[in-house]
Structures are given as structure tokens and as C-alpha cells.
Motif scaffolding. Structure first.
Motif, mmCIF file in Angstrom:
data_model
loop_
_atom_site.group_PDB
_atom_site.id
_atom_site.type_symbol
_atom_site.label_atom_id
_atom_site.label_comp_id
_atom_site.label_asym_id
_atom_site.label_seq_id
_atom_site.Cartn_x
_atom_site.Cartn_y
_atom_site.Cartn_z
ATOM 1 N N VAL A 149 0.812 -1.212 0.000
ATOM 2 C CA VAL A 149 0.000 0.000 0.000
ATOM 3 C C VAL A 149 0.851 1.270 0.000
ATOM 4 O O VAL A 149 1.921 1.312 0.594
ATOM 5 C CB VAL A 149 -0.986 0.027 1.187
ATOM 6 N N PHE A 150 0.321 2.281 -0.685
ATOM 7 C CA PHE A 150 0.939 3.600 -0.767
ATOM 8 C C PHE A 150 -0.154 4.627 -0.471
ATOM 9 O O PHE A 150 -1.149 4.694 -1.191
ATOM 10 C CB PHE A 150 1.511 3.852 -2.161
ATOM 11 N N LEU A 151 0.028 5.416 0.572
ATOM 12 C CA LEU A 151 -0.957 6.421 0.965
ATOM 13 C C LEU A 151 -0.375 7.815 0.800
ATOM 14 O O LEU A 151 0.698 8.116 1.323
ATOM 15 C CB LEU A 151 -1.388 6.200 2.420
ATOM 16 N N PHE A 152 -1.104 8.653 0.078
ATOM 17 C CA PHE A 152 -0.687 10.027 -0.194
ATOM 18 C C PHE A 152 -1.617 10.997 0.526
ATOM 19 O O PHE A 152 -2.814 10.728 0.676
ATOM 20 C CB PHE A 152 -0.723 10.302 -1.703
ATOM 21 N N ASP A 153 -1.080 12.126 0.957
ATOM 22 C CA ASP A 153 -1.895 13.105 1.670
ATOM 23 C C ASP A 153 -2.612 14.049 0.706
ATOM 24 O O ASP A 153 -2.569 13.864 -0.521
ATOM 25 C CB ASP A 153 -1.055 13.870 2.696
ATOM 26 N N ALA A 154 -3.259 15.062 1.253
ATOM 27 C CA ALA A 154 -4.041 15.987 0.439
ATOM 28 C C ALA A 154 -3.194 16.753 -0.569
ATOM 29 O O ALA A 154 -3.696 17.193 -1.609
ATOM 30 C CB ALA A 154 -4.786 16.974 1.340
ATOM 31 N N LYS A 155 -1.909 16.901 -0.286
ATOM 32 C CA LYS A 155 -1.002 17.596 -1.201
ATOM 33 C C LYS A 155 -0.362 16.651 -2.207
ATOM 34 O O LYS A 155 0.445 17.072 -3.039
ATOM 35 C CB LYS A 155 0.087 18.313 -0.403
ATOM 36 N N GLY A 156 -0.723 15.378 -2.133
ATOM 37 C CA GLY A 156 -0.191 14.399 -3.084
ATOM 38 C C GLY A 156 1.148 13.819 -2.699
ATOM 39 O O GLY A 156 1.796 13.166 -3.523
#
Length: 210
Positions: A149-156
Motif C-alpha cells: 500500500v501507498f498512501l498520499f496526503d491531500a497535497k499528493g
């Protein structure tokens, strides 16, 4: 959840996700570094609904979860219900979610498109489950295993990479909910405390024509 014989045989390696990974087909380039943007975000991939979709298309206001998985791997099966539950739940909390199968079905027939369609329906996936038909998206991420899994925040920016949690055998025996904790932090706009863990699973079966 009752383990398959194959999963039971691998059980000693499953409990401590931070331990050594399983040697396999997926060994390749280094994975994305924390803080990196999602590569090949514009690449269109065929979903189980027959539509073409990209990572960019599903990006959420709060963040984006990219899961490399498949149908056949016992590890992917072991975590599958938790992945679907988290994906369905957090899709309603501003997180864009996409599951990507980069495996070549010529290597494992159960990883074919028709099987993906059936699996998505059976599990009640409410997010895109797509085919990385050349494995190039997975390679761009540096993904090596299923699931990973790879999780990105609101800024990408990448804020978490690794495993779902620390016990594929039993959701009831999980002591460290890596992905859920990271998702909660991203939704709240807070820093993720555990940013990386070792992804444990089957090696990705790369498409051989590329």
C-alpha cells in the motif's frame, strides 16, 4: 478467517511485518520515498466496470490510497477483507482509493480480468479495481509485493508505504493497524507517525512483454 495450507506454511513470516520480506518475483527498483508524488498518475487502466481510470482520476480531497494487490496470492486474500473495508469506509471520508493488479495472468490464471470482476463483486468493492496491463505502474512505484500500500496526503505527497497491519492471519490478533492509523491521520490533517513498514506478500508476477 481460516488460513489456506499455503498461508499456514508461511505463517512464521507473517506476524512481524517489519521483518525480512519474502523472496520472490517482485524484487526490483527501490520503492517511492516518503514525500514523493504518485508516478504515472495519468496512466489509464481498465477497471472491473470496463471503464478506463487513472490514479489522478480518483485522487481525493483528503488523500489517495493506492493498493497493489491481486486475486491469487494468499497474503492478498488474507488481507483482502480488511483492504476492502478500509477502502470502502475511507472513500466516504475524502480519500480516493484504487486497487491495482499488476500480475501477468499468463503466470497465474486466477489473476485474470474475469476473476477480478468476480472478486470485486463478491467482496463488494466500492472503489476501482484496475489492471496494470504492462506492470509499468507498479514498477514506477517500486512496488514488489501483493499486497503493498501507498498512501498520499491531500497535497499528493507519500506519507505511508508498506503493509496493512501486523497480522495477516487474523484481524482479531492485530496489534498494529498501520494503514488505518495512517488513514486516520491523513483525514485529520495530521502527520503520520509510522511512515514505512515492510510489505510482506507474494512477489508481483511481472508482464513479460515489457
Amino acid at each position: 478467517m481460516r488460513m489456506t495450507t499455503k498461508l499456514a506454511a508461511l505463517a512464521p513470516a507473517l506476524v512481524l511485518v517489519a521483518g525480512a520480506g519474502i523472496a520472490g518475483e517482485g524484487k526490483g527498483r527501490a520503492a517511492l520515498e516518503i514525500g514523493a508524488k504518485a508516478p504515472m498518475a495519468d496512466a489509464k487502466m481498465k477497471g472491473v466496470d470496463g471503464k478506463e481510470v487513472s490514479i489522478k482520476d480518483v485522487m481525493g480531497a483528503k488523500g489517495t490510497l493506492v493498493v497493489f494487490t491481486c486475486n491469487a496470492c494468499p497474503y492478498a486474500k488474507g488481507w483482502e477483507s480488511r483492504i476492502v473495508e478500509l477502502g470502502n469506509s475511507y472513500a466516504g471520508k475524502g480519500i480516493g482509493v484504487i486497487a491495482i493488479n499488476a500480475n501477468d495472468p499468463k503466470v497465474v490464471a486466477d489473476d485474470g480480468y474475469d476473476q477480478m470482476v468476480a472478486r470485486a463483486k463478491e467482496r463488494g468493492m466500492k472503489f476501482p479495481y484496475v489492471v496494470d496491463s504492462t506492470s509499468q505502474v507498479a514498477k514506477a512505484f517500486g512496488a514488489a509485493r501483493t499486497p503493498e500500500v501507498f498512501l498520499f496526503d491531500a497535497k499528493g505527497a507519500l506519507v505511508y508505504h508498506g503493509a496493512v497491519d501486523d497480522n495477516v492471519e487474523s484481524a482479531e490478533k492485530v496489534t498494529k493497524s498501520y494503514l488505518k492509523d495512517a488513514l486516520d491521520s491523513v483525514v485529520a490533517g495530521k502527520e503520520v507517525s509510522v511512515k514505512e513498514t515492510k510489505a510482506v506478500g507474494c512477489g508481483i508476477k511481472w508482464h513479460q512483454q515489457v
